[in-house]
Design an enzyme around this catalytic site. Sequence first.
Site, mmCIF file in Angstrom:
data_model
loop_
_atom_site.group_PDB
_atom_site.id
_atom_site.type_symbol
_atom_site.label_atom_id
_atom_site.label_comp_id
_atom_site.label_asym_id
_atom_site.label_seq_id
_atom_site.Cartn_x
_atom_site.Cartn_y
_atom_site.Cartn_z
ATOM 1 N N HIS A 138 0.839 -1.003 -0.034
ATOM 2 C CA HIS A 138 0.042 -0.085 -0.046
ATOM 3 C C HIS A 138 0.772 1.137 -0.013
ATOM 4 O O HIS A 138 0.572 2.183 -0.877
ATOM 5 C CB HIS A 138 -0.919 0.102 1.441
ATOM 6 C CG HIS A 138 -1.907 1.067 1.365
ATOM 7 N ND1 HIS A 138 -3.101 1.092 1.250
ATOM 8 C CD2 HIS A 138 -1.499 2.289 1.846
ATOM 9 C CE1 HIS A 138 -3.652 2.372 1.714
ATOM 10 N NE2 HIS A 138 -2.709 3.048 1.598
ATOM 11 N N GLU A 139 1.933 1.250 1.028
ATOM 12 C CA GLU A 139 2.715 2.440 1.103
ATOM 13 C C GLU A 139 3.764 2.697 -0.427
ATOM 14 O O GLU A 139 3.863 3.637 -0.862
ATOM 15 C CB GLU A 139 3.521 2.429 2.287
ATOM 16 C CG GLU A 139 2.569 2.412 3.635
ATOM 17 C CD GLU A 139 1.782 3.481 3.704
ATOM 18 O OE1 GLU A 139 1.812 4.656 3.096
ATOM 19 O OE2 GLU A 139 0.747 3.338 4.416
HETATM 20 ZN ZN ZN Z 1 -2.651 5.161 1.900
#
Ligand code: ZN
Length: 188
Positions: A138-139
């Site tokens: 996600h990051e």
């Molecule tokens: Zn995020």
Amino acid sequence: MSLLPVTLIGDKILKRKAALIKEVDNKTVELIRDMFDTMRNANGIGLAANQVGADKSIFIIDISLVEGHEDSKPLVLINPKIIERSDKKVFIEEGCLSIPDIRAEVERPEKITITFYDTNLKEHTIDADGLLARVLQHEYDHLQGILFTDLISDEIKKSLKKDLNKIKQRKVEFQYPVTEHADYQMQL
Ligand code: ZN
């Protein structure tokens, strides 16, 4: 403690690929410290530099807030690169500090291998699965200019459209400081 305003979906810097880091100067160290303050204040478990308007290839994570992961250490990842992804994919629900109060099931590889540099510019490699693999992906995506809402089906996207527009127009109540407009960028 220094809280930085969090960029919101629709902000331009969230759509751009982040610039690589060549040296970790005092400003970078200060940025990382402020990112931890900002993430913890918002009860987040991950935060990318462009989520505070900084055009730098850095993200931080700390999943120790999550039940069953209390022993996890906070991590700073500089110039990260995912070098392997499992063929097997899984659906896990995600949220994002730049898309407050919206959650959706997102399909991603179950396991990944990521390389990155720490603040001493020493290189590391992590093999991850489960929640850690999910947060790392996600990051990492943030630094490529990708949000989790870019990965969901058109149908779900459509159902969220109204709520996403409200966030973009800043017509919801935010639990932490956010940017005032879509062009916000931190001067570094
Ligand atoms: Zn995020």
